[in-house]
Design an enzyme around this catalytic site. Structure first.
Site, PDB file in Angstrom:
ATOM      1  N   GLU A   1      -8.878   1.052  16.057  1.00 23.37           N
ATOM      2  CA  GLU A   1      -7.916   2.580  15.711  1.00 23.37           C
ATOM      3  C   GLU A   1      -7.882   2.620  16.997  1.00 23.37           C
ATOM      4  O   GLU A   1      -9.122   3.621  17.331  1.00 23.37           O
ATOM      5  CB  GLU A   1      -7.851   2.811  14.478  1.00 23.37           C
ATOM      6  CG  GLU A   1      -8.266   2.373  13.188  1.00 23.37           C
ATOM      7  CD  GLU A   1      -6.987   1.931  13.095  1.00 23.37           C
ATOM      8  OE1 GLU A   1      -6.101   1.876  12.693  1.00 23.37           O
ATOM      9  OE2 GLU A   1      -6.143  -0.256  12.850  1.00 23.37           O
TER      10      GLU A   1
ATOM     11  N   ASN B   1      42.573  26.272 -15.456  1.00 23.36           N
ATOM     12  CA  ASN B   1      41.449  25.869 -16.218  1.00 23.36           C
ATOM     13  C   ASN B   1      40.627  26.529 -16.891  1.00 23.36           C
ATOM     14  O   ASN B   1      39.508  25.793 -18.524  1.00 23.36           O
ATOM     15  CB  ASN B   1      40.826  24.269 -15.995  1.00 23.36           C
ATOM     16  CG  ASN B   1      39.997  25.071 -14.593  1.00 23.36           C
ATOM     17  OD1 ASN B   1      40.101  25.795 -14.132  1.00 23.36           O
ATOM     18  ND2 ASN B   1      38.895  24.184 -14.328  1.00 23.36           N
TER      19      ASN B   1
ATOM     20  N   ARG C   1       1.249  13.951   7.743  1.00 26.19           N
ATOM     21  CA  ARG C   1       1.997  14.494   8.090  1.00 26.19           C
ATOM     22  C   ARG C   1       3.812  14.532   8.328  1.00 26.19           C
ATOM     23  O   ARG C   1       4.244  14.928   8.998  1.00 26.19           O
ATOM     24  CB  ARG C   1       2.137  13.343   9.493  1.00 26.19           C
ATOM     25  CG  ARG C   1       0.563  13.902  10.267  1.00 26.19           C
ATOM     26  CD  ARG C   1       0.877  12.326  11.089  1.00 26.19           C
ATOM     27  NE  ARG C   1       0.473  11.100  10.806  1.00 26.19           N
ATOM     28  CZ  ARG C   1      -0.253   9.713  11.141  1.00 26.19           C
ATOM     29  NH1 ARG C   1      -0.163   9.997  12.277  1.00 26.19           N
ATOM     30  NH2 ARG C   1      -0.793   8.716  10.718  1.00 26.19           N
TER      31      ARG C   1
ATOM     32  N   ARG D   1      59.277  35.378 -14.102  1.00 26.30           N
ATOM     33  CA  ARG D   1      59.202  36.299 -13.826  1.00 26.30           C
ATOM     34  C   ARG D   1      60.267  37.107 -13.748  1.00 26.30           C
ATOM     35  O   ARG D   1      61.563  37.060 -14.109  1.00 26.30           O
ATOM     36  CB  ARG D   1      59.460  35.360 -12.289  1.00 26.30           C
ATOM     37  CG  ARG D   1      60.060  34.835 -11.669  1.00 26.30           C
ATOM     38  CD  ARG D   1      60.230  33.770 -10.617  1.00 26.30           C
ATOM     39  NE  ARG D   1      61.691  33.106 -10.313  1.00 26.30           N
ATOM     40  CZ  ARG D   1      62.549  32.606  -9.594  1.00 26.30           C
ATOM     41  NH1 ARG D   1      60.908  31.741  -9.403  1.00 26.30           N
ATOM     42  NH2 ARG D   1      62.894  31.457  -9.711  1.00 26.30           N
TER      43      ARG D   1
ATOM     44  N   ASN E   1      56.532  15.729  -9.370  1.00 27.66           N
ATOM     45  CA  ASN E   1      56.160  16.448  -7.757  1.00 27.66           C
ATOM     46  C   ASN E   1      55.333  18.066  -8.551  1.00 27.66           C
ATOM     47  O   ASN E   1      55.564  18.891  -8.658  1.00 27.66           O
ATOM     48  CB  ASN E   1      57.198  16.782  -6.978  1.00 27.66           C
ATOM     49  CG  ASN E   1      57.379  17.289  -5.830  1.00 27.66           C
ATOM     50  OD1 ASN E   1      56.902  16.991  -5.374  1.00 27.66           O
ATOM     51  ND2 ASN E   1      57.039  18.987  -5.765  1.00 27.66           N
TER      52      ASN E   1
ATOM     53  N   LEU F   1       0.941  -1.353  -0.171  1.00 28.42           N
ATOM     54  CA  LEU F   1      -0.183  -0.313   0.118  1.00 28.42           C
ATOM     55  C   LEU F   1       0.900   1.291  -0.067  1.00 28.42           C
ATOM     56  O   LEU F   1       1.237   1.870   1.181  1.00 28.42           O
ATOM     57  CB  LEU F   1      -1.227   0.171   1.068  1.00 28.42           C
ATOM     58  CG  LEU F   1      -1.870  -1.373   1.117  1.00 28.42           C
ATOM     59  CD1 LEU F   1      -2.903  -1.194   2.617  1.00 28.42           C
ATOM     60  CD2 LEU F   1      -2.891  -1.563   0.280  1.00 28.42           C
TER      61      LEU F   1
ATOM     62  N   ASN G   1      -1.535  -3.683  15.819  1.00 25.27           N
ATOM     63  CA  ASN G   1      -1.957  -4.262  13.827  1.00 25.27           C
ATOM     64  C   ASN G   1       0.040  -3.449  13.624  1.00 25.27           C
ATOM     65  O   ASN G   1       0.298  -2.236  13.721  1.00 25.27           O
ATOM     66  CB  ASN G   1      -2.546  -3.253  13.451  1.00 25.27           C
ATOM     67  CG  ASN G   1      -2.334  -4.225  12.281  1.00 25.27           C
ATOM     68  OD1 ASN G   1      -2.706  -4.575  11.471  1.00 25.27           O
ATOM     69  ND2 ASN G   1      -3.828  -3.378  11.435  1.00 25.27           N
TER      70      ASN G   1
ATOM     71  N   GLY H   1      -3.425   0.721  15.714  1.00 27.07           N
ATOM     72  CA  GLY H   1      -4.602   0.089  15.617  1.00 27.07           C
ATOM     73  C   GLY H   1      -4.214  -1.012  16.866  1.00 27.07           C
ATOM     74  O   GLY H   1      -3.542  -1.906  17.026  1.00 27.07           O
TER      75      GLY H   1
HETATM   76  C1  UD1 Z   1      -2.081   1.463   9.813  1.00 25.08           C
HETATM   77  C2  UD1 Z   1      -3.321   0.776  10.152  1.00 25.08           C
HETATM   78  C3  UD1 Z   1      -2.936   0.033  12.018  1.00 25.08           C
HETATM   79  C4  UD1 Z   1      -1.547  -0.266  12.479  1.00 25.08           C
HETATM   80  C5  UD1 Z   1      -0.379   1.073  11.125  1.00 25.08           C
HETATM   81  C6  UD1 Z   1       0.813  -0.288  11.216  1.00 25.08           C
HETATM   82  C7  UD1 Z   1      -5.227   0.886   9.481  1.00 25.08           C
HETATM   83  C8  UD1 Z   1      -6.708   1.129   9.356  1.00 25.08           C
HETATM   84  N1  UD1 Z   1      -5.200   1.164  10.012  1.00 25.08           N
HETATM   85  O1  UD1 Z   1      -2.451   2.640  10.060  1.00 25.08           O
HETATM   86  O2  UD1 Z   1      -3.950  -0.068  12.881  1.00 25.08           O
HETATM   87  O3  UD1 Z   1      -1.788  -0.224  13.348  1.00 25.08           O
HETATM   88  O4  UD1 Z   1      -0.845   0.919  10.328  1.00 25.08           O
HETATM   89  O5  UD1 Z   1       1.414   1.068  10.852  1.00 25.08           O
HETATM   90  O6  UD1 Z   1      -5.279  -0.043   8.605  1.00 25.08           O
HETATM   91  N2  UD1 Z   1      -2.394   3.837   1.961  1.00 25.08           N
HETATM   92  C9  UD1 Z   1      -3.135   3.643   0.490  1.00 25.08           C
HETATM   93  N3  UD1 Z   1      -4.141   4.149   0.647  1.00 25.08           N
HETATM   94  C10 UD1 Z   1      -5.067   5.209   1.729  1.00 25.08           C
HETATM   95  C11 UD1 Z   1      -4.756   4.941   2.664  1.00 25.08           C
HETATM   96  C12 UD1 Z   1      -3.707   4.589   2.901  1.00 25.08           C
HETATM   97  O7  UD1 Z   1      -2.408   3.248   0.117  1.00 25.08           O
HETATM   98  O8  UD1 Z   1      -6.617   5.447   1.516  1.00 25.08           O
HETATM   99  C13 UD1 Z   1      -1.231   3.355   2.355  1.00 25.08           C
HETATM  100  C14 UD1 Z   1      -0.730   4.352   3.330  1.00 25.08           C
HETATM  101  O9  UD1 Z   1       0.173   4.920   1.915  1.00 25.08           O
HETATM  102  C15 UD1 Z   1       0.373   3.475   4.033  1.00 25.08           C
HETATM  103  C16 UD1 Z   1      -0.664   2.730   4.529  1.00 25.08           C
HETATM  104  O10 UD1 Z   1      -1.167   3.231   3.870  1.00 25.08           O
HETATM  105  O11 UD1 Z   1       1.527   3.658   3.009  1.00 25.08           O
HETATM  106  C17 UD1 Z   1      -0.655   2.547   6.366  1.00 25.08           C
HETATM  107  O12 UD1 Z   1      -1.459   3.954   5.963  1.00 25.08           O
HETATM  108  P1  UD1 Z   1      -1.556   5.181   7.392  1.00 25.08           P
HETATM  109  O13 UD1 Z   1      -2.688   5.865   7.194  1.00 25.08           O
HETATM  110  O14 UD1 Z   1      -0.175   4.877   6.515  1.00 25.08           O
HETATM  111  O15 UD1 Z   1      -2.057   4.031   8.272  1.00 25.08           O
HETATM  112  P2  UD1 Z   1      -2.120   3.760  10.286  1.00 25.08           P
HETATM  113  O16 UD1 Z   1      -2.911   5.239  10.088  1.00 25.08           O
HETATM  114  O17 UD1 Z   1      -0.561   4.488  10.052  1.00 25.08           O
END
Ligand code: UD1
Ligand code: CA
Length: 483
Positions: free
Chosen positions: A177, A409, A20, A463, A400, A13, A192, A162
């Site tokens: 969450e 240059n 942030r 010189r 040397n 993902l 998680n 989570g």
């Molecule tokens: C998520 C988990 C949380 C877990 C944590 C671990 C969920 C709801 N929560 O929270 O339980 O403890 O990761 O680090 O899954 N992303 C997408 N598409 C979206 C949203 C997110 O591709 O629509 C990708 C983000 O780019 C990221 C990853 O999913 O790489 C996780 O998303 P993020 O928003 O960081 O989730 P957390 O709030 O950290």
């Protein structure tokens, strides 16, 4: 029928913005030890030997794709980032008819180890009894209740993650969450990690049923567990003790912490491979760097890009090497910078030298303090030990180069070449106005501005003759007194 291994498709993902980070760039392409964060996740996933890798991309997808740089991967677009569950739902066409596991990994987990993912696959297989001997009757036995595994870990501070709510058989009841958790649920320190394995035919049943009625109005992937439970299926927690693998990088301070952990791992790796580090906490080393046995690295050194260092080489305090190819038994003394260049065996560089842009320093050559060498070749045993600039030059062997020598240059329009042949002797403070050639064993007088080629073995001096005015000091004093 023999052993029946389950195949798995990996889903990474990486569509999120990473709000942030407060960055123009998408989160997963921010670098850790010189490589985009997503690179490390990809490596770990690849190690688990998936049948296929799918990336979910969305926010600034072309930049992310370029950073991932994988030709045999599939990129699935999530146009709007509506949550991790929604992200996985976009990949459904790629596994809805797949009789195997879908492994889902958050793209912001750069510290996860490949071995951990491999073990999770084995655990899932064991739970489903796929590896066992066929039972009487011929069919492989399969526990049809098992729907998935979530990697969990216990952390000192679970804030933001989570929380895992499970029964006493390690079956997950629910993942809640941070923002949806009650005070009691917030006390749970098993979290998680963001790594899940689901049996594809079951995931297919629930993935489109997710709702977004939660604090963040997102489709949470974690809610598939509740839906699977409602189908009478079970999802197990695989509790991994080493929580440092699962830092979810949500902001730049997480990035810094993750980088520090990885950096110490790499330093430890090279240390076990034979490099001595003094004060490793202060040493920066990037992913592609390669060291050799009996290399010694001191405080505050940065090793970047595709730098390689040969045996017995010493790199003193506060040196920076970027794409540097360093031979054996080289001494790189304090405060030197070497970029995109080659230093051959037994050379001595520094202290405070700067070598850059396609320079080759030959064996046993000595480049001393406050000497800059750019786009040049310096032959064996040549010495330029103090305060010089050598640019766009080809310098032979055993030359040397006196203190303060400069290859002029640049004429304000173009760069020109300087050639200094073997065993030439360049007097201190010589200005070599390029293009120019100084012949073999030729000599230039100190302080000369050399504008014409110097033949082999010749002396070139430029010189004015020295004048002596006797007793000048007294005359000067007298002049001053008289006004
Ligand atoms: C998520 C988990 C949380 C877990 C944590 C671990 C969920 C709801 N929560 O929270 O339980 O403890 O990761 O680090 O899954 N992303 C997408 N598409 C979206 C949203 C997110 O591709 O629509 C990708 C983000 O780019 C990221 C990853 O999913 O790489 C996780 O998303 P993020 O928003 O960081 O989730 P957390 O709030 O950290
Ligand atoms: Ca995260």
């Amino acid at each position: 029928m023999g052993h029946h291994h389950l195949k798995h498709i990996a889903v990474i993902l990486a569509a999120g913005k990473g709000t942030r980070f407060k960055s123009k760039k998408p989160k997963v392409i921010h670098k850790i030890l010189g490589k985009p964060m997503i690179h490390y996740v990809s490596l770990a996933v690849r190690w688990s030997n998936p049948h296929k890798i799918l990336y979910v991309i969305g926010h600034k997808k072309d930049e992310v794709k370029r950073a991932i740089n994988c030709l045999d991967c599939v990129y699935v677009e999530q146009e709007e980032q509506l949550g991790t569950g929604h992200a996985v739902a976009q990949t459904k066409p790629y596994w809805e008819n797949f009789d195997g596991i879908v492994m889902i990994v958050n793209g912001d987990l750069p510290l996860v180890e490949g071995e951990t993912l491999k073990n999770a696959v084995k655990y899932m297989e064991a739970l489903m009894k796929f590896e066992g001997a066929p039972i009487e009757g011929g069919e492989d036995y399969r526990n049809e209740k098992v729907a998935g595994v979530v990697i969990t870990t216990k952390v000192p501070n679970p804030l933001g993650y989570g929380r895992i709510i499970k029964d006493k058989h390690h079956r997950i009841v629910r993942i809640v969450e941070e923002k949806d958790a009650t005070f009691e649920e917030q006390q749970i320190n098993e979290i998680n990690t963001g790594i899940y394995l689901f049996y594809a035919p079951y995931l297919k049943e629930v993935i489109d049923k997710l709702q977004n009625n939660n604090a963040q109005k997102e489709y949470y992937l974690t809610d598939v567990i509740t839906l699977l439970n409602q189908m009478g299926k079970e999802v197990y927690a695989l509790l991994v003790p080493d929580y440092t693998q699962f830092i979810g990088v949500n902001d730049r301070w997480d990035l810094a912490k993750a980088e520090n952990i990885l950096r110490m791992k790499y330093l430890q790796f090279w240390s076990y491979a034979g490099t001595t580090f003094h004060n490793p906490e202060s040493i920066y080393i990037e992913f592609d760097v390669e060291l050799s046995p009996d290399v010694e690295v001191f405080h505050g050194v940065s090793l970047k890009g595709r730098t390689t260092v040969g045996e017995d080489t010493v790199i003193e305090e506060h040196c920076t090497l970027n794409n540097a190819k360093i031979g054996k038994n080289v001494k790189i003394l304090k405060g030197s910078v070497i970029e995109n260049s080659v230093i051959q065996d037994n050379a001595v560089i520094g202290p405070y030298a700067r070598i850059r842009d396609n320079t080759v320093i030959g064996q046993e050559a000595q480049i001393g303090n406050f000497v800059e060498v750019k786009n040049s070749t310096v032959g064996e045993k040549t010495a330029a030990k103090h305060l010089s600039y050598i640019g766009d030059a080809t310098v032979g062997k055993e030359v040397n180069i006196g203190a303060g020598t400069i290859t002029c240059n640049y004429d304000g329009f173009q760069k020109h070449k300087t050639v200094i042949k073997d065993r030439a002797f360049i007097g201190s403070d010589t200005m070599l106005v390029a293009p120019i050639t100084v012949g073999e064993e030729a000599i230039t007088g100190s302080g000369s501005v050399i504008t014409k080629d110097v033949p082999d073995k010749a002396l070139a001096v430029e010189r004015s003759e020295q004048r002596i005015i006797p007793n000048y000091a007294e005359k000067r004093k007298k002049r001053k007194k008289d006004g």
